[in-house]
Write a protein that holds these residues in place. Structure first.
Motif, PDB file in Angstrom:
ATOM      1  N   ASP A 160      -3.851   5.758  -1.276  1.00  0.00           N
ATOM      2  CA  ASP A 160      -5.142   5.318  -1.817  1.00  0.00           C
ATOM      3  C   ASP A 160      -5.914   4.447  -0.831  1.00  0.00           C
ATOM      4  O   ASP A 160      -6.877   3.774  -1.211  1.00  0.00           O
ATOM      5  CB  ASP A 160      -4.924   4.540  -3.126  1.00  0.00           C
ATOM      6  N   ASN A 162      -8.412   3.276   2.077  1.00  0.00           N
ATOM      7  CA  ASN A 162      -9.721   3.660   2.583  1.00  0.00           C
ATOM      8  C   ASN A 162      -9.668   3.786   4.097  1.00  0.00           C
ATOM      9  O   ASN A 162      -9.266   2.854   4.803  1.00  0.00           O
ATOM     10  CB  ASN A 162     -10.763   2.610   2.180  1.00  0.00           C
ATOM     11  N   SER A 165     -11.766   1.242   6.130  1.00  0.00           N
ATOM     12  CA  SER A 165     -11.179  -0.099   6.099  1.00  0.00           C
ATOM     13  C   SER A 165      -9.986  -0.181   7.035  1.00  0.00           C
ATOM     14  O   SER A 165      -9.799  -1.192   7.733  1.00  0.00           O
ATOM     15  CB  SER A 165     -10.739  -0.454   4.672  1.00  0.00           C
TER      16      SER A 165
END
Length: 456
Positions: A160, A162, A165
Motif C-alpha cells: 500500500d 505510495n 512518497s
C-alpha cells in the motif's frame, strides 16, 4: 588489527552468564563472521551482545521454491542468536523477490510470475519452520525458553506504499556515485547486457526493509552472506542518516559447492533444503563427501556441538581418516536439523543400499526411493509367476538388448540380483531370496546399470 582479530577480542570479553559454551556466538573459536560493518564499533557490539534480547534479521528472496545449503549457514547463525536469548526475524522477500538482487550476477534475473512467487514464499516458509522445529526438538533441551522466531514478508509494508512518497522520502538518502561505484554494479554496466533500473533500485528496497524493521522492532543487526555486504551497507547508510541511530551489519563466509562455485539455481549445483527437491540422502551424501581439509570448519559452521567436542571429534577422525568419522557426524547433525530423525534414517538406509550393499536396508526401501538414489535406474512391474528363471527375469526387465548379450554377461558373472552374482541362467526365482519382503528385486548389470523390479 583485522576484523577477525577484533571479533576475537570481543569473545574474550563475553559475559559467561549470557554466553555459555553450549549456547554460543563464539566468534573466537568458530569464526562465524567474515566481516562486520562498521568495524570501529566493537565496544558497542560487545555491550549489545552481552545484553539480550537484541534483534537481528536476515532476508531471503523467493527466487526458487526452496532454500539450499548455501543459505543454511545464515539460518544456523540465526539459531545461535536465538539460543543466546535474542529476537530473530527471518524476512521473506515477497516484494524484493519480484525485483531481483543483481549482486555479482552476470545477467538479469528472469522475472517471476506472481503466483509462482507466492508458491515459492510458502514453500520456503515451510522449509524454515521445519528447521526451526527440528532445532528445538533435537538440539535445544530448553527450547521453551527461546524467543520465538518471527517470519515476515516484506510485501506487507510495500503493497500500500505510495511510489512518490518512497522516492521522495527514501531515494534522497542514496548517492548515485556510491551506488555506481560498487564492483557488482560496475561489472554489470560494463557487460554487454548492462543493468536495468529495476535491478539498480534493489538496494533501496533492501535498505528500507532494515529501516522498517529497525523502526518497528528496534532491529540493530542484519546478517547475510559475504555477497550481501553492499546491500547491508546501503541499509546502514539509510538508517544512520534517517534516524541518526547506530546499527551493525554482519556477513558470513560463502559456502561453495565442491566445484568452488557459489550455490545457486542458475549454476545447477544446488542441494536443496526441501525434501521435495533434494532427498535427505542427497543432503547427507554432500556432507559425507566433504574433504578432510574443511571438515573441522564445517563442524563449527553447521552444528551446535561445543568447540571442545569438535576438537575431540577431529582429533579422533585423523587417527583413521578413511573411516570419515568427522564427516559422518557432520552429515548426521545437518540431516537431522533439516529433515528430522525420519529423514536421517532414510538417508542412512539409502547410503547402506548404495555403498554397503545392505540387503536388510534394501528390503526396507520403496521402488521410487531406489530410483532416486540409483541414478538412471529404471522400474519395471512384473507379475510373480512360478517357474520364472534368472534368464526370463533379466529379459522381461529389459536388462539386455539381445539374447546373446544376456547369456554371455550372465555366464561371465556380470549380473546380480540383490547384490548376489548369478551365473546360472536356469536358476529359478525364489521369494525371500530373489524377491525381498518389500516385493522388490534389484537387478544390476555390470557395476552401474540398475533395474528395479516391483513384483505384483
Amino acid at each position: 588489527m583485522n576484523n577477525i582479530l577484533r571479533l576475537r577480542c570481543i569473545a574474550k570479553c563475553f559475559n559467561t552468564r549470557h554466553f555459555s559454551a553450549k549456547y554460543t556466538l563464539d566468534v573466537e573459536n568458530r569464526q562465524f563472521f567474515e566481516d562486520i560493518f562498521p568495524d570501529i564499533f566493537i565496544d558497542n557490539i560487545k555491550k549489545l551482545w552481552k545484553n539480550p534480547p537484541q534483534c537481528i534479521y536476515a532476508g531471503f528472496d523467493p527466487t526458487a521454491d526452496s532454500l539450499h545449503i548455501g543459505n543454511l549457514l545464515v539460518l544456523i547463525n540465526l539459531l545461535h542468536w536465538q539460543r543466546c536469548g535474542h529476537q530473530v526475524i527471518i524476512l521473506l522477500g515477497g516484494a524484493t523477490g519480484s525485483i531481483g538482487d543483481p549482486s555479482f550476477r552476470k545477467t538479469e534475473r528472469v522475472e517471476i510470475e506472481h503466483l509462482v512467487l507466492q508458491e515459492n514464499i510458502e514453500c520456503i516458509r515451510n522449509d524454515v519452520k521445519n528447521i526451526i522445529r527440528n532445532h528445538a526438538k533435537y538440539f535445544c533441551k530448553n527450547h521453551q525458553h527461546l524467543i520465538p522466531i518471527k517470519i515476515l514478508n516484506n510485501i506487507e509494508w510495500y503493497k500500500d506504499m505510495n511510489l512518490i512518497s518512497f522516492i521522495k522520502d527514501i531515494g534522497k538518502y542514496f548517492r548515485m556515485g556510491t551506488m555506481l561505484g560498487r564492483s557488482s554494479v560496475r561489472s554489470r554496466l560494463e557487460s554487454t547486457t548492462g543493468m536495468s533500473f529495476t535491478e539498480f533500485s534493489y538496494p533501496l528496497f533492501q535498505a528500507y526493509d532494515w529501516l522498517y524493521l529497525h523502526s518497528k522492532y528496534n532491529c540493530l543487526f542484519q546478517v547475510g552472506g559475504q555477497d550481501q555486504m553492499g546491500n547491508i551497507v546501503s541499509g546502514y547508510d539509510l538508517i544512520t542518516k534517517y534516524t541518526k541511530n547506530q546499527v551493525y551489519g554482519l556477513t558470513l563466509p560463502l559456502i561453495t559447492a565442491q566445484d568452488g562455485l557459489k550455490f545457486g539455481k542458475s549454476t545447477g549445483n544446488v542441494v536443496w533444503l526441501s525434501p521435495t527437491k533434494s532427498s535427505s540422502f542427497q543432503l547427507y551424501q554432500y556432507f559425507i563427501r566433504i574433504e578432510d581439509a574443511v571438515v573441522e570448519k564445517f563442524l563449527y559452521f553447521f552444528t551446535f556441538l561445543s568447540v571442545y567436542n569438535i576438537k575431540q571429534i577431529v582429533q579422533e577422525h585423523f587417527k583413521r581418516p578413511e573411516l570419515r568419522l568427522a564427516q559422518k557426524i557432520l552429515a548426521e547433525k545437518v540431516t537431522i536439523l533439516v529433515h528430522g530423525e525420519e529423514g536421517l534414517l532414510a538417508a542412512k538406509r539409502a547410503s547402506a543400499v548404495l555403498y554397503d550393499n545392505s540387503i536388510d536396508s534394501l528390503a526396507k526401501m520403496q521402488a521410487d526411493d531406489l530410483v532416486q538414489i540409483l541414478d538412471g535406474a529404471t522400474v519395471v512391474e512384473l507379475l510373480s509367476e512360478p517357474g520364472i528363471s534368472v534368464y526370463d527375469l533379466a529379459m522381461k526387465a529389459n536388462c539386455f538388448k539381445t539374447d546373446h548379450d544376456a547369456r554371455r554377461i550372465i555366464a561371465a558373472g556380470g549380473f546380480s540380483i540383490n547384490y548376489q552374482k548369478i551365473t546360472n541362467l536356469a536358476e529359478l526365482i525364489v521369494p525371500g531370496i530373489h524377491i525381498l519382503s518389500n516385493n522388490i528385486s534389484l537387478l544390476r548389470v555390470g557395476k552401474k546399470t540398475y533395474h528395479v523390479v516391483r513384483w505384483l
